[in-house]
Design an enzyme around this catalytic site. Structure first.
Site, mmCIF file in Angstrom:
data_model
loop_
_atom_site.group_PDB
_atom_site.id
_atom_site.type_symbol
_atom_site.label_atom_id
_atom_site.label_comp_id
_atom_site.label_asym_id
_atom_site.label_seq_id
_atom_site.Cartn_x
_atom_site.Cartn_y
_atom_site.Cartn_z
ATOM 1 N N GLU A 53 74.252 113.216 -12.781
ATOM 2 C CA GLU A 53 73.575 112.292 -11.651
ATOM 3 C C GLU A 53 74.123 111.808 -10.059
ATOM 4 O O GLU A 53 73.318 111.443 -9.230
ATOM 5 C CB GLU A 53 73.694 110.676 -12.574
ATOM 6 C CG GLU A 53 72.991 110.615 -13.786
ATOM 7 C CD GLU A 53 73.532 111.201 -14.915
ATOM 8 O OE1 GLU A 53 74.812 111.842 -14.990
ATOM 9 O OE2 GLU A 53 72.839 111.002 -16.142
ATOM 10 N N PHE A 115 74.894 100.157 -27.312
ATOM 11 C CA PHE A 115 75.107 101.575 -26.898
ATOM 12 C C PHE A 115 74.576 101.901 -25.541
ATOM 13 O O PHE A 115 73.432 101.396 -25.362
ATOM 14 C CB PHE A 115 74.268 102.554 -28.031
ATOM 15 C CG PHE A 115 74.233 104.018 -27.849
ATOM 16 C CD1 PHE A 115 75.672 104.625 -27.808
ATOM 17 C CD2 PHE A 115 73.373 104.781 -27.327
ATOM 18 C CE1 PHE A 115 75.814 105.969 -27.405
ATOM 19 C CE2 PHE A 115 73.405 105.973 -27.028
ATOM 20 C CZ PHE A 115 74.635 106.745 -27.269
ATOM 21 N N GLN A 116 75.343 102.359 -24.801
ATOM 22 C CA GLN A 116 75.254 102.887 -23.540
ATOM 23 C C GLN A 116 74.647 101.708 -22.740
ATOM 24 O O GLN A 116 73.999 101.668 -21.954
ATOM 25 C CB GLN A 116 74.130 103.872 -23.508
ATOM 26 C CG GLN A 116 74.669 105.184 -24.110
ATOM 27 C CD GLN A 116 73.762 106.492 -23.610
ATOM 28 O OE1 GLN A 116 72.569 106.468 -23.592
ATOM 29 N NE2 GLN A 116 74.373 107.496 -23.565
ATOM 30 N N LYS A 165 64.864 98.655 -21.171
ATOM 31 C CA LYS A 165 63.876 99.762 -22.054
ATOM 32 C C LYS A 165 62.699 99.176 -22.549
ATOM 33 O O LYS A 165 61.522 99.801 -22.224
ATOM 34 C CB LYS A 165 64.511 100.166 -23.145
ATOM 35 C CG LYS A 165 63.909 101.362 -23.791
ATOM 36 C CD LYS A 165 64.497 102.286 -24.658
ATOM 37 C CE LYS A 165 63.531 103.253 -25.286
ATOM 38 N NZ LYS A 165 64.297 104.110 -26.185
ATOM 39 N N MET A 487 92.519 119.513 4.242
ATOM 40 C CA MET A 487 92.658 118.287 4.906
ATOM 41 C C MET A 487 93.988 117.491 4.312
ATOM 42 O O MET A 487 94.847 116.824 5.119
ATOM 43 C CB MET A 487 91.468 117.454 5.187
ATOM 44 C CG MET A 487 91.703 116.299 6.018
ATOM 45 S SD MET A 487 91.969 116.839 7.567
ATOM 46 C CE MET A 487 90.399 116.968 8.225
HETATM 47 C C1 LIG Z 1 85.857 112.608 -4.125
HETATM 48 C C2 LIG Z 1 86.743 112.734 -3.268
HETATM 49 N N1 LIG Z 1 88.206 113.277 -3.659
HETATM 50 C C3 LIG Z 1 89.263 113.161 -2.751
HETATM 51 C C4 LIG Z 1 88.872 113.146 -1.572
HETATM 52 C C5 LIG Z 1 90.381 113.208 -0.594
HETATM 53 N N2 LIG Z 1 90.101 114.359 0.190
HETATM 54 C C6 LIG Z 1 89.595 114.631 1.641
HETATM 55 S S1 LIG Z 1 89.770 115.843 2.264
HETATM 56 C C7 LIG Z 1 90.336 116.710 0.912
HETATM 57 C C8 LIG Z 1 90.412 118.099 0.721
HETATM 58 C C9 LIG Z 1 89.269 118.850 0.548
HETATM 59 O O1 LIG Z 1 89.525 120.096 0.497
HETATM 60 P P1 LIG Z 1 87.935 121.076 0.490
HETATM 61 O O2 LIG Z 1 86.972 120.793 0.057
HETATM 62 O O3 LIG Z 1 88.851 122.757 -0.044
HETATM 63 O O4 LIG Z 1 88.079 121.330 2.189
HETATM 64 P P2 LIG Z 1 89.355 121.640 3.289
HETATM 65 O O5 LIG Z 1 89.889 120.494 3.658
HETATM 66 O O6 LIG Z 1 90.368 122.618 2.552
HETATM 67 O O7 LIG Z 1 88.366 122.472 4.316
HETATM 68 C C10 LIG Z 1 90.590 115.639 -0.333
HETATM 69 C C11 LIG Z 1 91.060 115.887 -1.364
HETATM 70 C C12 LIG Z 1 87.809 113.092 -0.831
HETATM 71 N N3 LIG Z 1 87.828 112.872 0.224
HETATM 72 N N4 LIG Z 1 86.720 112.691 -1.878
#
Ligand SMILES: Cc1ncc(C[n+]2csc(CCOP(=O)(O)OP(=O)(O)O)c2C)c(N)n1
Length: 582
Positions: A53, A115-116, A165, A487
């Site tokens: 979803e 349920f749900q 529902k 990042m």
């Molecule tokens: C759902 C979610 N969980 C955690 C984060 C924190 N976060 C921001 S950037 C990042 C790393 C992203 O890694 P990647 O997709 O490999 O991209 P890169 O920075 O290596 O280009 C994280 C964990 C987030 N933005 N979204």
């Protein structure tokens, strides 16, 4: 006129058709079975069966952002509804018009932990623009009418409609009619700017010697790019866009400073810090822009145009707040300025434009890395974006995930058109990129659509590769693979002495080529700089196929410039060793 008797579920489908809906993203379940049966019995609306979803909501969001039409989602109660929450929050933070229709348990079961059962209205309350719990079938047409009106007008946003529902039971029929008019007394967004405020703004504009126009997602949402370009041409003022606003003014335009803020260009951030006038349009001075608000553009007068009165002077106190739609207010500004055309002195700001040019020369981004960095080295993530830009001639729809690759995409791909750049700016949702690209590709089946992602983000909604096969979506996935949560790693490198706590994966990453192939797509892996151009070319020549391009890049690369937290907009890291302050 004889009114026809139909069920709540059929009424829902009819009402959606009345609103011009032709595409729904969703996933069925017990509480939404009557709705899915009504869907089965009609032809007007196509349904895209996602694999999770969250993917449905991001896809509807990508569809809405690219097409300007509202996106629609069907989910079931309980886990279906809660799986949609991240997508709804993403749309909420970026003001995207979507309507999420969730199934709910039967009315007499609500509150019994049946349920749900989950309280979807309660759970989603802080992240929707509005929500409805439908109490009876007869309410469905008006609820749909209201939901689409609220989602798409004023500051757009997500609306949830929770339908028990039994309200959609085929055995209960009522006389259906769709309301033609709608009048919600308590909701009347102001569109036109107050003329007195417009005139005050014009006065400041005519006086300015060091102006900057700073625009955000509001200009794109409100289709105000033409007016923005006309205003810039009229005044010769430099323009910077937020991450959400890229494409509102052409990225290759002569007055464009690049993106501003946390990873904005040196010249955009310096211009903001040193200007004497900020004209902010459809942007909200968020923390990724201002850095410390107490140190933000202290010598500038500030004009702020925004559809949302709550955004005005919320973070930065402005001199001339103007409530209204970006398009209409910009038009009003242009009209008033044209009345004073003899007073516009374009030459007056030449020294300022020269100052900006010299900032750019000093520390501007290097857009020729492909040519200037020797191919003996590892591939740089920036080079991947530059190669993509060249291969697509700047004409692709680009979605992205969240992380370094997102910032590199924003910095190095020039977006010349609005709605071309689609990313999760406000919530920063990893997993957004692929399903959003599905929404874009379905909105524009013939367009070139690329998803710039990282090996971290892509794995958050990777299951949608199966949806892409089912509906023949030839998206190009550009995986900027630095084998780390880049990042996060960058912040750990810079602020935690390189202690990489949980930001790397040892050797546990999947073979993305095989993974793509197992989903019925094509995978290509690139490791050497000299292979990049051909691989990119091969990827985009496979026009009717989804291609997963896994590009192994230098994992030590950081995104610069980067604002130093808690300081002003002129305090930036320019590379690993160079900073602009003492
Ligand atoms: C759902 C979610 N969980 C955690 C984060 C924190 N976060 C921001 S950037 C990042 C790393 C992203 O890694 P990647 O997709 O490999 O991209 P890169 O920075 O290596 O280009 C994280 C964990 C987030 N933005 N979204």
């Amino acid at each position: 006129m004889n009114k026809e008797k139909i069920s709540g579920a059929d009424a829902l489908m009819r009402s959606l058709k009345e609103e011009g809906v032709d595409l729904i993203f969703g996933y069925p379940g017990g509480a939404s079975l009557h709705i899915y049966d009504a869907l089965f019995n009609q032809q007007a609306v196509q349904h895209i069966l996602v694999r999770h979803e969250q993917g449905a909501v991001h896809a509807a969001d990508g569809y809405a952002r690219s097409s300007g039409k509202p996106g629609v989602v069907f989910v079931t109660s309980g886990p279906g509804a809660t799986n949609a929450i991240t997508g709804i929050a993403t749309a909420h933070m970026d003001s995207t018009p979507i309507v999420v229709i969730s199934g709910q348990v039967k009315r007499h079961l609500i509150g019994t932990d049946s349920f749900q059962e989950t309280d979807m209205i309660g759970i989603s309350r802080p992240i929707v623009k509005y929500s409805f719990l439908v109490q009876k079938a007869e309410d469905i047409p008006l609820t749909i009418k209201k939901a689409f009106h609220i989602a798409t007008t004023g500051r757009p946003g997500p609306v949830v409609i929770d339908i028990p529902k039994d309200v959609t039971d085929p055995d209960y029929e009522f006389e259906y009619s769709y309301p033609q008019e709608l009048d919600i007394r308590s909701y009347k967004p102001v569109k036109e700017g107050h003329l007195g405020q417009i005139r005050k703004a014009v006065k400041l504009i005519l006086k300015a010697e060091k102006p900057v126009i700073y625009t955000g997602g509001g200009v794109i949402q409100n289709n105000a790019s033409e007016e923005l370009i006309e205003l810039v041409n009229l005044l010769n003022f430099p323009v910077t866009n937020t991450l959400m606003g890229l494409g509102a003014y052409p990225g290759t335009g002569s007055k464009f400073l690049g993106m501003l803020g946390m990873h904005g260009t040196y010249e955009a951030n310096m211009a903001m810090h040193n200007c004497d006038l900020i004209l902010a349009v459809g942007a909200r001075f968020d923390d990724r822009i201002t850095n410390d608000p107490a140190k933000f553009a202290l010598n500038a007068k500030k004009i702020h145009i925004d559809i949302d009165p709550a955004s005005l002077s919320k973070i930065i106190k402005v001199d001339v707040p103007i409530v209204g739609s970006a398009k209409i207010c910009l038009y009003q500004l242009i009209k008033e300025l044209k009345r004073k055309i003899s007073k516009i002195d374009k030459e007056k700001i030449n020294p300022w434009l020269q100052q900006i040019a010299s900032w750019r020369k000093l520390h501007g981004l290097n857009h020729n890395l492909l040519e200037t960095v020797p191919s003996t080295k590892k591939i740089l993530p920036q080079q991947v974006i530059q190669s993509l830009y060249k291969e697509t001639n700047g004409n692709a729809y680009i979605t992205s995930d969240v992380g370094q690759h997102q910032m590199f995409a924003a910095q190095y791909y020039f977006f010349d058109k609005p709605r071309q750049w689609i990313n999760s700016g406000g919530l920063g949702t990893m997993g957004f990129g692929l399903p959003a690209a599905m929404g874009v590709q379905l909105a524009f089946p013939k367009a070139t659509v690329a998803c710039i992602t990282g090996e971290g983000s892509i794995q958050m909604c990777i299951q949608e590769l199966s949806t892409c096969l089912q509906y023949d979506l030839p998206i190009k996935i550009i995986n900027v693979n630095n084998s780390s949560l880049g990042m996060v790693k960058q912040w750990q490198d810079m602020q935690y002495e390189g202690r990489l706590s949980q930001s790397t994966y040892e050797d546990s990453l999947p073979d993305f080529v095989k993974l793509a192939e197992s989903y019925g797509h094509i995978g290509i892996k690139v490791e050497k700089p000299e292979e990049l151009k051909n691989a990119m070319n091969e990827c985009f020549n496979l026009k009717n196929k989804l291609v997963f391009l896994d590009v192994i890049v230098d994992r030590e690369e950081h995104v610069y410039p980067m604002l130093e937290a808690g300081m002003s907009m002129q305090d930036m890291w320019l590379d690993k060793k160079t900073k602009t302050w003492e």
